[in-house]
Design a protein around this motif. Structure first.
Motif, PDB file in Angstrom:
ATOM      1  N   VAL A 284       8.947   3.536  13.333  1.00 14.27           N
ATOM      2  CA  VAL A 284       9.197   2.504  12.327  1.00 14.27           C
ATOM      3  C   VAL A 284       9.173   3.179  10.947  1.00 14.27           C
ATOM      4  O   VAL A 284       8.264   3.957  10.656  1.00 14.27           O
ATOM      5  N   SER A 285      10.170   2.892  10.122  1.00 12.08           N
ATOM      6  CA  SER A 285      10.167   3.463   8.771  1.00 12.08           C
ATOM      7  C   SER A 285       9.265   2.613   7.880  1.00 12.08           C
ATOM      8  O   SER A 285       9.363   1.389   7.867  1.00 12.08           O
ATOM      9  N   LEU A 286       8.390   3.292   7.131  1.00  7.28           N
ATOM     10  CA  LEU A 286       7.546   2.585   6.165  1.00  7.28           C
ATOM     11  C   LEU A 286       8.070   2.821   4.746  1.00  7.28           C
ATOM     12  O   LEU A 286       7.394   2.551   3.766  1.00  7.28           O
ATOM     13  N   GLY A 287       9.274   3.342   4.677  1.00  9.44           N
ATOM     14  CA  GLY A 287       9.963   3.480   3.385  1.00  9.44           C
ATOM     15  C   GLY A 287       9.475   4.644   2.556  1.00  9.44           C
ATOM     16  O   GLY A 287       9.836   4.765   1.381  1.00  9.44           O
ATOM     17  N   ASP A 288       8.646   5.531   3.147  1.00  6.95           N
ATOM     18  CA  ASP A 288       8.155   6.680   2.360  1.00  6.95           C
ATOM     19  C   ASP A 288       8.601   7.999   2.971  1.00  6.95           C
ATOM     20  O   ASP A 288       9.288   8.029   3.973  1.00  6.95           O
TER      21      ASP A 288
ATOM     22  N   GLU B 198       0.817  -1.213   0.000  1.00  3.46           N
ATOM     23  CA  GLU B 198       0.000   0.000   0.000  1.00  3.46           C
ATOM     24  C   GLU B 198       0.852   1.264   0.000  1.00  3.46           C
ATOM     25  O   GLU B 198       0.353   2.350  -0.286  1.00  3.46           O
ATOM     26  N   ILE B 199       2.140   1.138   0.354  1.00  5.81           N
ATOM     27  CA  ILE B 199       3.014   2.316   0.415  1.00  5.81           C
ATOM     28  C   ILE B 199       4.268   2.054  -0.434  1.00  5.81           C
ATOM     29  O   ILE B 199       5.196   1.375   0.026  1.00  5.81           O
ATOM     30  N   PRO B 200       4.313   2.551  -1.677  1.00  2.98           N
ATOM     31  CA  PRO B 200       5.515   2.367  -2.492  1.00  2.98           C
ATOM     32  C   PRO B 200       6.717   2.955  -1.741  1.00  2.98           C
ATOM     33  O   PRO B 200       6.611   4.022  -1.137  1.00  2.98           O
TER      34      PRO B 200
ATOM     35  N   ALA C 247     -11.589  -5.303  -2.326  1.00  2.00           N
ATOM     36  CA  ALA C 247     -10.430  -5.986  -1.736  1.00  2.00           C
ATOM     37  C   ALA C 247     -10.014  -5.162  -0.526  1.00  2.00           C
ATOM     38  O   ALA C 247     -10.009  -3.936  -0.570  1.00  2.00           O
ATOM     39  N   LYS C 248      -9.713  -5.851   0.556  1.00  2.00           N
ATOM     40  CA  LYS C 248      -9.420  -5.125   1.798  1.00  2.00           C
ATOM     41  C   LYS C 248      -7.920  -4.907   1.963  1.00  2.00           C
ATOM     42  O   LYS C 248      -7.172  -5.836   2.241  1.00  2.00           O
ATOM     43  N   LEU C 249      -7.498  -3.674   1.751  1.00  2.81           N
ATOM     44  CA  LEU C 249      -6.080  -3.324   1.911  1.00  2.81           C
ATOM     45  C   LEU C 249      -5.883  -2.595   3.240  1.00  2.81           C
ATOM     46  O   LEU C 249      -6.853  -2.168   3.866  1.00  2.81           O
ATOM     47  N   VAL C 250      -4.631  -2.429   3.632  1.00  3.22           N
ATOM     48  CA  VAL C 250      -4.329  -1.704   4.876  1.00  3.22           C
ATOM     49  C   VAL C 250      -4.708  -0.227   4.679  1.00  3.22           C
ATOM     50  O   VAL C 250      -4.212   0.416   3.744  1.00  3.22           O
ATOM     51  N   PRO C 251      -5.584   0.312   5.527  1.00  4.34           N
ATOM     52  CA  PRO C 251      -5.934   1.729   5.365  1.00  4.34           C
ATOM     53  C   PRO C 251      -4.779   2.622   5.820  1.00  4.34           C
ATOM     54  O   PRO C 251      -4.245   2.441   6.912  1.00  4.34           O
ATOM     55  N   LEU C 252      -4.407   3.571   4.972  1.00  5.89           N
ATOM     56  CA  LEU C 252      -3.228   4.386   5.279  1.00  5.89           C
ATOM     57  C   LEU C 252      -3.480   5.356   6.429  1.00  5.89           C
ATOM     58  O   LEU C 252      -2.534   5.844   7.041  1.00  5.89           O
ATOM     59  N   ASP C 253      -4.779   5.614   6.698  1.00  3.64           N
ATOM     60  CA  ASP C 253      -5.081   6.508   7.825  1.00  3.64           C
ATOM     61  C   ASP C 253      -5.513   5.709   9.061  1.00  3.64           C
ATOM     62  O   ASP C 253      -6.010   6.273  10.028  1.00  3.64           O
ATOM     63  N   GLY C 254      -5.317   4.405   9.015  1.00  2.00           N
ATOM     64  CA  GLY C 254      -5.711   3.560  10.157  1.00  2.00           C
ATOM     65  C   GLY C 254      -4.745   3.736  11.320  1.00  2.00           C
ATOM     66  O   GLY C 254      -3.620   4.208  11.149  1.00  2.00           O
TER      67      GLY C 254
END
Ligand code: F6P
Length: 359
Positions: free
Chosen positions: A355-359, A205-207, A337-344
């Protein structure tokens, strides 16, 4: 009533618990229960339709896998066929499924599967098959239900693996990259990465940007923390790149993700000079004893599916809507399709923990 159950798609811990639940709750209503082996294969003459009673499902709640067998190459609408010249094509055998259902004098079919198998169930229902769906997948990407059984066990296995690589990473002052399953959803990676105190978690979900990943590792280095744990979901991809495939799609099956963990490890080693190793947990995440949570969810799903059959609620899927288990129309569920919500809050928690999410 003569009711059958089949399990399709990749296996997930809890499948045997759901089979036991369906068989016992059906038998206790006086129904004759049956199992279709190898997904829909048992209705296509590729495997059998077997009678299931108390004896067949005795003591299997805690056992991984599925006693009925399964396949993720078993779409009756796109059945793989070997041609005379050795090439493969896809044929629609869905009418044969309906005919076999009638021949076996069945009244209902309970289909246990992930997104793909539930789509097939929905298409069969549209053709007149009385179907009730039960969602299962370690990926947790089926919409309409808070969670699917299999997910909790996979996350526990992954967390345990992250815990284990941490000590060897620390001893050798290395970066350890752990690649986890999940298809296009980052649920397994995010949940186990957080629970396992990973330093970097990369999800589909996060490039991600490698510069950001390496900055986190080097920042730790400066603070005297000479090892790092990087969790990579198999479907994660760099901002400027593609997902990594182990195998391309073919007749009757979709492309297989895999290899991003190795790539990320290679890039880290080149960009930071840190000794880096990668491990792909793979099918370990699909096996083993289901957790208590997954067993209970599977047992509850099975009983609810039997209730749905008894009430004639066909074309529905069982779902977990805490605190209840209920049914929803497959049509409503399959669109999303249920993806991880980015504002969750889990993503927010990861960021707030550093934690780094690489973005
Ligand atoms: O959907 C479950 C899953 O384990 C995915 O996480 C993974 O991408 C895929 O199945 C692997 O499938 P196979 O069994 O074909 O290796």
């Amino acid at each position: 009533m003569r009711v059958a159950i089949c399990t399709g798609g990749g296996d997930a811990p809890g499948l045997n618990a759901v089979i036991r639940s369906v068989v016992l709750t059906g038998t206790n209503r006086g129904w004759e229960m049956h199992g279709v082996e190898q997904g829909f294969g048992g209705l296509l003459g590729e495997a059998d339709v077997v009678s299931l009673g108390r004896r067949e499902v005795y003591g299997i709640t805690h056992v991984g896998g599925t006693i009925l067998g399964t396949t993720n190459r078993g779409n009756p609408f796109k059945w793989p066929r070997r041609e005379a010249d050795g090439s493969w094509s896809e044929v629609d055998r869905s009418n044969e499924v309906l005919a076999a259902f009638r021949e076996h004098r069945l009244d209902a079919l309970i289909v246990v599967g992930g997104d793909g198998t539930l789509h097939i169930a929905f298409e069969l229902w549209k053709k007149g098959l009385p179907v009730v769906g039960i969602p299962k997948t370690i990926d947790n990407d089926v919409g309409g239900t808070l969670v699917t059984f299999g997910f909790d066990t996979a996350v526990s296995t992954a967390t345990d693996a992250i815990d284990k690589v941490r000590s060897t990473a620390a001893s050798h002052r290395r970066v350890l990259v752990v690649e986890l399953m999940g298809r296009n959803a980052g649920w397994i990676a995010l949940n186990s990465g957080l629970a396992g105190d990973a330093d970097v978690v990369l999800i589909p979900e996060i490039p991600f940007e490698m510069e950001k990943v390496c900055a986190k590792i080097l920042e730790r280095e400066e603070r005297g923390l000479h090892h790092s744990i990087v969790v990579v979901a198999e479907g994660a991809a760099p901002k400027s790149g593609e997902v990594s495939l182990n195998a391309a799609a073919g007749p009757g099956f979709s492309a297989r993700l895999g290899g991003m963990g190795n790539k990320v490890a290679q890039w880290i080693s080149e960009m930071t000079g840190k000794e880096t190793r990668a491990v792909a947990l793979g099918h370990l995440q699909r096996g083993g004893t289901p957790t208590t949570f997954d067993r209970l969810l599977a047992l509850r799903f099975g009983a609810e599916a039997t209730r749905a059959v008894a009430a004639g609620r066909f074309g529905d899927m069982v779902a977990y809507k805490p605190p209840k288990v209920e049914t929803l129309s497959l049509e409503v569920v399959l669109g999303q399709a249920k993806l991880v919500p980015l504002d969750g809050d889990t993503i927010c928690t990861a960021r707030e923990l550093g934690v780094s999410l690489g973005d």
